[in-house]
Design a protein around this motif. Structure first.
Motif, PDB file in Angstrom:
ATOM      1  N   ALA A 273     -36.557 -18.845  19.049  1.00 15.64           N
ATOM      2  CA  ALA A 273     -37.721 -18.844  18.960  1.00 15.64           C
ATOM      3  C   ALA A 273     -38.202 -20.233  18.665  1.00 15.64           C
ATOM      4  N   ALA A 274     -39.472 -20.654  19.218  1.00 18.46           N
ATOM      5  CA  ALA A 274     -40.111 -21.789  19.187  1.00 18.46           C
ATOM      6  C   ALA A 274     -41.693 -21.594  19.367  1.00 18.46           C
ATOM      7  N   PHE A 275     -42.491 -22.390  18.489  1.00 17.40           N
ATOM      8  CA  PHE A 275     -43.764 -22.331  18.405  1.00 17.40           C
ATOM      9  C   PHE A 275     -44.427 -23.627  18.370  1.00 17.40           C
ATOM     10  N   LEU A 288     -48.287 -22.901  22.703  1.00 15.91           N
ATOM     11  CA  LEU A 288     -47.113 -22.472  23.344  1.00 15.91           C
ATOM     12  C   LEU A 288     -46.078 -21.441  22.493  1.00 15.91           C
ATOM     13  N   SER A 289     -45.709 -20.201  22.938  1.00 19.56           N
ATOM     14  CA  SER A 289     -45.217 -19.601  22.184  1.00 19.56           C
ATOM     15  C   SER A 289     -43.658 -19.108  22.892  1.00 19.56           C
ATOM     16  N   ALA A 290     -42.386 -18.978  22.496  1.00 16.12           N
ATOM     17  CA  ALA A 290     -41.273 -18.522  23.180  1.00 16.12           C
ATOM     18  C   ALA A 290     -40.313 -17.848  22.220  1.00 16.12           C
ATOM     19  N   GLU A 291     -39.970 -16.682  22.641  1.00 11.33           N
ATOM     20  CA  GLU A 291     -38.852 -16.017  21.982  1.00 11.33           C
ATOM     21  C   GLU A 291     -37.705 -15.539  22.839  1.00 11.33           C
ATOM     22  N   LEU A 292     -36.524 -15.808  22.583  1.00 12.15           N
ATOM     23  CA  LEU A 292     -35.486 -15.271  23.492  1.00 12.15           C
ATOM     24  C   LEU A 292     -34.313 -14.603  22.499  1.00 12.15           C
ATOM     25  N   ASP A 298     -34.099  -9.615  26.164  1.00 13.75           N
ATOM     26  CA  ASP A 298     -35.739  -9.693  26.200  1.00 13.75           C
ATOM     27  C   ASP A 298     -36.156 -11.067  25.745  1.00 13.75           C
ATOM     28  N   TYR A 299     -37.209 -11.435  26.884  1.00 14.09           N
ATOM     29  CA  TYR A 299     -37.564 -12.895  26.909  1.00 14.09           C
ATOM     30  C   TYR A 299     -39.016 -12.864  26.659  1.00 14.09           C
ATOM     31  N   LYS A 300     -39.777 -13.254  25.830  1.00 16.46           N
ATOM     32  CA  LYS A 300     -41.051 -13.308  25.789  1.00 16.46           C
ATOM     33  C   LYS A 300     -41.655 -15.051  25.538  1.00 16.46           C
TER      34      LYS A 300
END
Length: 309
Positions: A273-275, A288-292, A298-300
């Motif tokens: 995850a990164a924010f 920006l938000s990302a969660e793998l 499941d990729y968000k």
């Protein structure tokens, strides 16, 4: 003349001079915030889709908040496949701050939920906090009231909530860097009780915290402050009462640049995850938000704007 020159202190002499003044110990942080430094890196406010937040200051104490979000929502499913449906929500809120004595917050969402938060200092050492969430769904509404007392070198809290929730916690500074605490709780609705113990050691460069409860949960966290702008964090969470004996380890970072802040983590379940918060202008931030989740595939991803201070 040689006899007038003071002797050079050795390392042993310096250690002997450092003594703990037990009558002047610092006040510890609240029991519920023991892992706050680690959570800043490991638990950023991740989201999926689009988000727009606008805050309008009417005066120094009163502000209005508007928030629009659009994105998929996960639906509970018995299969391993993740099912998502598109949703959109609008949230209206108001905030009153009479610093540092009072804080009032209210939020109303288009899906029927209403949340409220109150913080009021009854005296210099006694504070009452209340959080409530009302929902149209049955048995989904919640309410909790906390009474926090801040002593010279200790803190204590009493918690009352719906569902016959009763809780109490106490944390005491033992030295200038070490504090020990414990908690007890009872949930009458589920007929469950438990006790917990915690220890926290902090310096200017690091924070180490350990917490364990009779429910079977154990949490260890460590934060290393590399510099004024870079912090590294890690935690280890265990659930001894579950059949699978779940154990999760995480590693995260918090990097503050001149106009942006980057936080992220990776854990033993394969989740990355990164924010990112980028300051575009005064009162305008880009998010920006990302969660793998590679294990669940499941990729968000999410992006947003925040307007107002």
């Amino acid at each position: 003349m040689a006899s007038m020159v003071p002797p050079i202190p050795t390392a042993d002499d310096k250690k002997a001079d450092v003594k703990v003044d037990y009558s002047n110990l610092p006040c510890p942080i609240p029991f519920e915030e023991l892992h706050r430094e680690a959570m800043m890196s490991l638990k950023p406010e991740l989201f999926e889709g689009m988000r727009f937040d606008f805050t309008k200051m009417l005066n120094q104490k009163f502000s209005l908040n508007h928030s629009v979000s659009m994105g998929p929502t996960e639906v509970p499913s018995q299969s391993a496949e993740i099912i998502k449906i598109p949703t959109a929500n609008y949230e209206f809120g108001a905030t009153v701050i009479d610093h540092p004595k009072m804080l009032l917050m209210g939020r109303a969402l288009t899906d029927g939920r209403v949340t409220a938060r109150v913080k009021y200092d009854l005296t210099e050492n006694l504070t009452v906090k209340a959080n409530a969430q009302l929902s149209s769904e049955p048995h989904a509404s919640q309410g909790i009231v906390n009474f926090d007392y801040k002593g010279k070198d200790y803190r204590t809290q009493i918690q009352l909530g719906n569902g016959s929730l009763l809780g109490a916690s106490y944390i005491q500074s033992v030295t200038n860097h070490l504090s020990l605490g414990g908690e007890v709780f009872w949930t009458g609705q589920h007929r469950k009780s438990g006790v917990g113990y915690a220890a926290r050691y902090n310096t200017d460069k690091m924070v180490a915290t350990g917490q364990i409860a009779s429910t079977g949960m154990a949490l260890l966290s460590y934060v290393q402050k590399v510099s004024d702008k870079v912090s590294l964090a890690t935690d280890l969470m265990c659930n001894f009462n579950s059949m699978s004996r779940d154990v999760t380890a995480s590693f995260g970072y918090d990097y503050i640049l001149r106009q942006c802040r980057l936080r992220g983590k990776v854990d033993s379940n394969g989740v990355c995850a990164a924010f990112l918060e980028e300051r575009l202008n005064m009162g305008l931030n880009f998010i920006l938000s990302a969660e793998l989740d590679h294990k669940k595939k499941d990729y968000k991803f999410g992006f947003g704007l925040t307007v107002g201070e």
